[in-house]
Design a protein around this motif. Structure first.
Motif, PDB file in Angstrom:
ATOM      1  N   ALA A   1      18.944   3.722  -3.078  1.00  0.00           N
ATOM      2  CA  ALA A   1      18.808   2.389  -3.692  1.00  0.00           C
ATOM      3  C   ALA A   1      20.204   2.223  -4.528  1.00  0.00           C
ATOM      4  CB  ALA A   1      17.583   1.891  -4.110  1.00  0.00           C
ATOM      5  N   GLU A   2      20.779   0.899  -4.711  1.00  0.00           N
ATOM      6  CA  GLU A   2      21.444   0.597  -5.752  1.00  0.00           C
ATOM      7  C   GLU A   2      20.990   0.083  -6.918  1.00  0.00           C
ATOM      8  OE1 GLU A   2      24.081  -3.209  -4.813  1.00  0.00           O
ATOM      9  OE2 GLU A   2      23.946  -1.860  -3.095  1.00  0.00           O
ATOM     10  N   LEU A   3      19.671  -0.377  -6.847  1.00  0.00           N
ATOM     11  CA  LEU A   3      18.994  -1.004  -8.016  1.00  0.00           C
ATOM     12  C   LEU A   3      17.328  -0.711  -7.711  1.00  0.00           C
ATOM     13  CD1 LEU A   3      18.682  -2.969 -10.524  1.00  0.00           C
ATOM     14  CD2 LEU A   3      18.669  -4.664  -9.011  1.00  0.00           C
ATOM     15  N   THR A   4      16.809  -0.290  -8.433  1.00  0.00           N
ATOM     16  CA  THR A   4      15.282  -0.162  -8.432  1.00  0.00           C
ATOM     17  C   THR A   4      14.565  -0.856  -9.771  1.00  0.00           C
ATOM     18  OG1 THR A   4      15.373   2.122  -7.482  1.00  0.00           O
ATOM     19  CG2 THR A   4      13.346   1.556  -8.312  1.00  0.00           C
ATOM     20  N   VAL A   5      13.654  -1.790  -9.394  1.00  0.00           N
ATOM     21  CA  VAL A   5      12.972  -2.497 -10.412  1.00  0.00           C
ATOM     22  C   VAL A   5      11.568  -2.071 -10.444  1.00  0.00           C
ATOM     23  CG1 VAL A   5      12.261  -4.674 -11.396  1.00  0.00           C
ATOM     24  CG2 VAL A   5      14.500  -4.559 -10.029  1.00  0.00           C
ATOM     25  N   THR A   6      11.109  -1.367 -11.371  1.00  0.00           N
ATOM     26  CA  THR A   6       9.708  -0.917 -11.499  1.00  0.00           C
ATOM     27  C   THR A   6       9.055  -1.643 -12.593  1.00  0.00           C
ATOM     28  OG1 THR A   6       8.211   1.121 -11.593  1.00  0.00           O
ATOM     29  CG2 THR A   6       9.922   1.048 -12.996  1.00  0.00           C
TER      30      THR A   6
ATOM     31  N   VAL B   1      11.685  -2.033  -4.715  1.00  0.00           N
ATOM     32  CA  VAL B   1      10.759  -2.611  -5.298  1.00  0.00           C
ATOM     33  C   VAL B   1       9.791  -1.443  -5.974  1.00  0.00           C
ATOM     34  CG1 VAL B   1       8.890  -4.291  -5.552  1.00  0.00           C
ATOM     35  CG2 VAL B   1      11.057  -5.058  -4.372  1.00  0.00           C
ATOM     36  N   ASP B   2       9.882  -1.182  -7.240  1.00  0.00           N
ATOM     37  CA  ASP B   2       8.848  -0.290  -7.737  1.00  0.00           C
ATOM     38  C   ASP B   2       9.423   1.155  -7.704  1.00  0.00           C
ATOM     39  OD1 ASP B   2       7.178   1.035  -9.249  1.00  0.00           O
ATOM     40  OD2 ASP B   2       5.484   1.185  -7.522  1.00  0.00           O
ATOM     41  N   ILE B   3       9.707   1.494  -6.268  1.00  0.00           N
ATOM     42  CA  ILE B   3      10.547   2.807  -6.113  1.00  0.00           C
ATOM     43  C   ILE B   3      10.816   2.948  -4.859  1.00  0.00           C
ATOM     44  CG2 ILE B   3       8.492   4.220  -5.376  1.00  0.00           C
ATOM     45  CD1 ILE B   3       9.023   6.311  -7.337  1.00  0.00           C
ATOM     46  N   PRO B   4      12.138   3.468  -4.370  1.00  0.00           N
ATOM     47  CA  PRO B   4      12.388   3.628  -3.143  1.00  0.00           C
ATOM     48  C   PRO B   4      11.072   4.113  -1.963  1.00  0.00           C
ATOM     49  CG  PRO B   4      14.164   4.177  -4.452  1.00  0.00           C
ATOM     50  CD  PRO B   4      13.007   4.105  -5.254  1.00  0.00           C
ATOM     51  N   SER B   5      10.880   3.420  -1.279  1.00  0.00           N
ATOM     52  CA  SER B   5       9.868   3.795  -0.231  1.00  0.00           C
ATOM     53  C   SER B   5      10.220   5.149   0.413  1.00  0.00           C
ATOM     54  CB  SER B   5       9.786   2.839   0.838  1.00  0.00           C
ATOM     55  OG  SER B   5       9.334   1.618   0.677  1.00  0.00           O
TER      56      SER B   5
ATOM     57  N   VAL C   1      19.250  -5.683   1.571  1.00  0.00           N
ATOM     58  CA  VAL C   1      17.970  -5.421   2.186  1.00  0.00           C
ATOM     59  C   VAL C   1      16.963  -4.986   0.914  1.00  0.00           C
ATOM     60  CG1 VAL C   1      16.412  -3.864   3.030  1.00  0.00           C
ATOM     61  CG2 VAL C   1      18.502  -4.356   4.326  1.00  0.00           C
ATOM     62  N   VAL C   2      16.044  -5.771   0.801  1.00  0.00           N
ATOM     63  CA  VAL C   2      14.993  -5.399  -0.390  1.00  0.00           C
ATOM     64  C   VAL C   2      13.725  -4.650   0.387  1.00  0.00           C
ATOM     65  CG1 VAL C   2      13.435  -6.492  -2.141  1.00  0.00           C
ATOM     66  CG2 VAL C   2      15.686  -7.654  -1.616  1.00  0.00           C
ATOM     67  N   ASP C   3      13.508  -3.442  -0.454  1.00  0.00           N
ATOM     68  CA  ASP C   3      12.553  -2.730   0.128  1.00  0.00           C
ATOM     69  C   ASP C   3      11.424  -2.875  -0.635  1.00  0.00           C
ATOM     70  OD1 ASP C   3      11.151  -0.334   0.897  1.00  0.00           O
ATOM     71  OD2 ASP C   3      12.004   0.956  -0.334  1.00  0.00           O
ATOM     72  N   ALA C   4      10.169  -3.447  -0.098  1.00  0.00           N
ATOM     73  CA  ALA C   4       9.143  -3.912  -0.587  1.00  0.00           C
ATOM     74  C   ALA C   4       7.933  -3.225   0.446  1.00  0.00           C
ATOM     75  CB  ALA C   4       8.680  -5.309  -0.767  1.00  0.00           C
ATOM     76  N   LEU C   5       8.130  -2.081   1.068  1.00  0.00           N
ATOM     77  CA  LEU C   5       7.282  -1.529   2.012  1.00  0.00           C
ATOM     78  C   LEU C   5       6.167  -0.877   1.289  1.00  0.00           C
ATOM     79  CD1 LEU C   5       9.819  -0.149   4.752  1.00  0.00           C
ATOM     80  CD2 LEU C   5       8.290  -2.392   4.618  1.00  0.00           C
ATOM     81  N   PHE C   6       6.540   0.180   0.328  1.00  0.00           N
ATOM     82  CA  PHE C   6       5.587   1.192  -0.068  1.00  0.00           C
ATOM     83  C   PHE C   6       5.790   1.427  -1.733  1.00  0.00           C
ATOM     84  CE2 PHE C   6       6.105   2.611   3.943  1.00  0.00           C
ATOM     85  CZ  PHE C   6       4.906   2.445   4.815  1.00  0.00           C
ATOM     86  N   GLY C   7       4.833   1.137  -2.487  1.00  0.00           N
ATOM     87  CA  GLY C   7       5.157   1.498  -3.723  1.00  0.00           C
ATOM     88  C   GLY C   7       4.893   3.169  -4.448  1.00  0.00           C
TER      89      GLY C   7
ATOM     90  N   ASN D   1       2.888  -3.796  -2.941  1.00  0.00           N
ATOM     91  CA  ASN D   1       4.281  -3.718  -3.083  1.00  0.00           C
ATOM     92  C   ASN D   1       4.898  -4.971  -2.209  1.00  0.00           C
ATOM     93  OD1 ASN D   1       7.140  -1.893  -1.961  1.00  0.00           O
ATOM     94  ND2 ASN D   1       6.517  -2.144  -3.933  1.00  0.00           N
ATOM     95  N   GLY D   2       4.332  -5.094  -1.058  1.00  0.00           N
ATOM     96  CA  GLY D   2       4.722  -6.331  -0.179  1.00  0.00           C
ATOM     97  C   GLY D   2       4.506  -7.399  -0.672  1.00  0.00           C
ATOM     98  N   GLY D   3       3.327  -7.756  -1.352  1.00  0.00           N
ATOM     99  CA  GLY D   3       3.036  -8.975  -2.113  1.00  0.00           C
ATOM    100  C   GLY D   3       4.312  -9.191  -3.100  1.00  0.00           C
ATOM    101  N   ASP D   4       4.760  -8.251  -3.759  1.00  0.00           N
ATOM    102  CA  ASP D   4       5.754  -8.501  -4.845  1.00  0.00           C
ATOM    103  C   ASP D   4       6.914  -9.126  -4.084  1.00  0.00           C
ATOM    104  OD1 ASP D   4       4.051  -7.288  -6.979  1.00  0.00           O
ATOM    105  OD2 ASP D   4       4.886  -5.201  -6.691  1.00  0.00           O
ATOM    106  N   GLY D   5       7.262  -8.542  -2.915  1.00  0.00           N
ATOM    107  CA  GLY D   5       8.346  -8.636  -2.048  1.00  0.00           C
ATOM    108  C   GLY D   5       8.265 -10.113  -1.540  1.00  0.00           C
ATOM    109  N   TYR D   6       7.101 -10.740  -1.385  1.00  0.00           N
ATOM    110  CA  TYR D   6       6.937 -12.079  -0.770  1.00  0.00           C
ATOM    111  C   TYR D   6       7.269 -13.006  -1.927  1.00  0.00           C
ATOM    112  CZ  TYR D   6       4.572 -10.622   3.395  1.00  0.00           C
ATOM    113  OH  TYR D   6       4.149  -9.962   4.633  1.00  0.00           O
ATOM    114  N   VAL D   7       7.037 -12.573  -3.005  1.00  0.00           N
ATOM    115  CA  VAL D   7       6.855 -13.409  -4.274  1.00  0.00           C
ATOM    116  C   VAL D   7       8.612 -13.613  -4.501  1.00  0.00           C
ATOM    117  CG1 VAL D   7       6.843 -13.678  -6.858  1.00  0.00           C
ATOM    118  CG2 VAL D   7       5.072 -13.208  -5.627  1.00  0.00           C
TER     119      VAL D   7
END
Length: 480
Positions: A170-175, A150-154, A120-126, A63-69
């Protein structure tokens, strides 16, 4: 409406998707999928808001990898971006390469940094979260004024939709690729904001190799029968309803729902209360003969037992129907009569409890509603429709449909009686039991949506009948 293929409607648990990822890794590098996922997140963010001071919170896993990208691509597009690492990726893991490729600012994993960010972009946990979110991670998420997940709110359990520890709004979730149960089930569903499902390049042929047993409930999962040129009232099906002496309105609503959903003939077995029911719609036949006499007509195969019935009335009707081998939908009074005694429902085809009724019959829904509803279906060997903001339809063989196609406007007295009639009408056409339950729930939801739009958001149960025909048209598309 153009029905979609049932395969596309599949809902995968995090464990299912982990197996898909393992299969994909044999032919598609994980780095490619991670790049595609991060690109989908960055694209969705850019379409959602103007450039803002953005902080991407990255965990040490994929999930963090998606965030770095996503951080790298937003930075390349000119956005003011920084990354805060909860923990750096371990060397030579899938997310370590994206972490190296991101060369923008890195800031401490601190609440003060979140306070300075506009987004804030949440890419902590999927979705595969295995522990509660608390401590520093929870504090960071709690401090975010605006958040994209990213994927689902942590903090959301992707398998059950429950919150573990703390989960942000979240105001937007991308899975990616397929929804998980947690995207569709409350309380998590209320935390998703706008939910986007992105294709990241996993071929369907790989996904097909991983079995799944849950679907989103939409046309394409089932097909409604369409009357032909030689159809008549008996080929369209007969629905019979057991009527009580004290609450005639419930049976009337059930009858109206069955008629509006396409039943060829609706009959109300009212016994000694027949006079009260003959004041109702002209198209409904009211019977005063004993139940045993009515059951001599083999065409009367589908019965609804429960709406408006007192416990003694259930005791006089349900066992007789089951002994006669009829297809029975049990609701309302029949469920109340089975409180703490679910074995009394064995032999019925469908039960349609709301959460309170389910709890009285089967016990608490608990922290894993999908599994509890499946357990209940296996226990009584019947389809269980657990009504709610997200309705779950479980078959004894483990199939589960998750219905989000509804509206809060359905939360009005009598709406459930209408649903019983709708499902019964579809059973009477000969639809398989689980399919009929799934289709009935969707049609009921669509009628509610249409009724709410025409009544300022406050329809009565009686209003739903007028929109069941248009709902059927939408579900059958050009075939209807």
């Amino acid at each position: 409406m153009e029905p979609v293929r049932p395969f596309v409607l599949g809902v995968y648990t995090p464990a299912d998707m982990a197996r898909v990822d393992t299969l994909s890794a044999a032919t598609i590098p994980v780095s490619v999928l991670m790049e595609n996922a991060g690109r989908a997140v960055a694209r969705a963010i850019r379409r959602h808001v103007r450039p803002l001071r953005t902080l991407v919170l990255c965990g040490p896993g994929n999930n963090g990898g998606d965030g770095y990208v996503a951080a790298r691509l937003l930075s390349d597009a000119g956005w003011p971006v920084a990354v805060a690492e909860m923990a750096p990726p371990a060397p030579n893991t899938a997310s370590s390469a994206p972490a190296r490729l991101y060369t923008g600012p890195r800031v401490p994993f601190a609440v003060a940094e979140v306070a300075r960010a506009e987004l804030v972009v949440d890419a902590l946990f999927g979705a595969g979260l295995s522990r509660d979110v608390e401590g520093a991670a929870a504090d960071m998420l709690r401090a975010a004024a605006r958040l994209v997940a990213v994927d689902i709110p942590s903090g959301v359990d992707g398998a059950t939709g429950q919150v573990r520890g703390y989960a942000p709004q979240a105001e937007l979730t991308v899975t990616f690729h397929r929804f998980k149960p947690g995207h569709l089930l409350y309380p998590a569903r209320g935390l998703m904001g706008r939910l986007i499902l992105a294709d990241i390049g996993i071929p369907d042929r790989l996904v097909e190799q991983v079995p799944f047993t849950a679907w989103r409930n939409e046309p394409g999962l089932w097909r409604l029968p369409v009357p032909g040129a030689e159809s008549h009232k008996y080929s369209r099906g007969v629905v019979s309803i057991c009527a009580g002496g004290s609450m005639p309105g419930a049976a009337r609503l059930c009858a109206s729902g069955a008629r509006a959903a396409g039943a060829g003939l609706v009959r109300v077995a009212a016994g000694g209360a027949a006079r009260d029911y003959r004041l109702g719609p002209a198209g409904v036949i009211v019977d005063d003969a004993p139940l045993a006499t009515l059951l001599e007509d083999a065409r009367r195969h589908v019965w609804v037992c429960g709406p408006g019935l007192a416990p003694d009335e259930v005791a006089q009707t349900l066992p007789v129907l089951l002994a006669a081998g009829r297809c029975v939908l049990a609701d309302a009074g029949a469920l109340s009569a089975a409180a703490d005694r679910p074995e009394q429902l064995r032999g019925v085809a469908v039960v349609t409890p709301h959460v309170g009724e389910f709890t009285r019959v089967f016990g608490p829904v608990g922290a894993n509603p999908p599994e509890r509803v499946r357990e209940a279906a296996r226990l009584i060997d019947a389809v269980v429709v657990l009504k709610g903001a997200t309705t779950l339809i479980a078959a004894p063989d483990g199939r589960l449909a998750i219905n989000t196609h509804a509206t809060p406007a359905l939360g009005t007295a009598g709406s459930g009686d209408t649903l019983s009639g709708v499902i019964a009408a579809l059973l009477a056409t000969g639809m398989p039991t689980w399919d009929a339950a799934c289709a009935g729930v969707w049609l009921h939801g669509e009628a509610g949506i249409k009724a709410a739009a025409q009544t300022g958001g406050w329809p009565l149960a009686e209003d739903l009948d007028r929109y069941l025909g248009p709902a059927r048209h939408d579900a059958t598309g050009s075939r209807g």
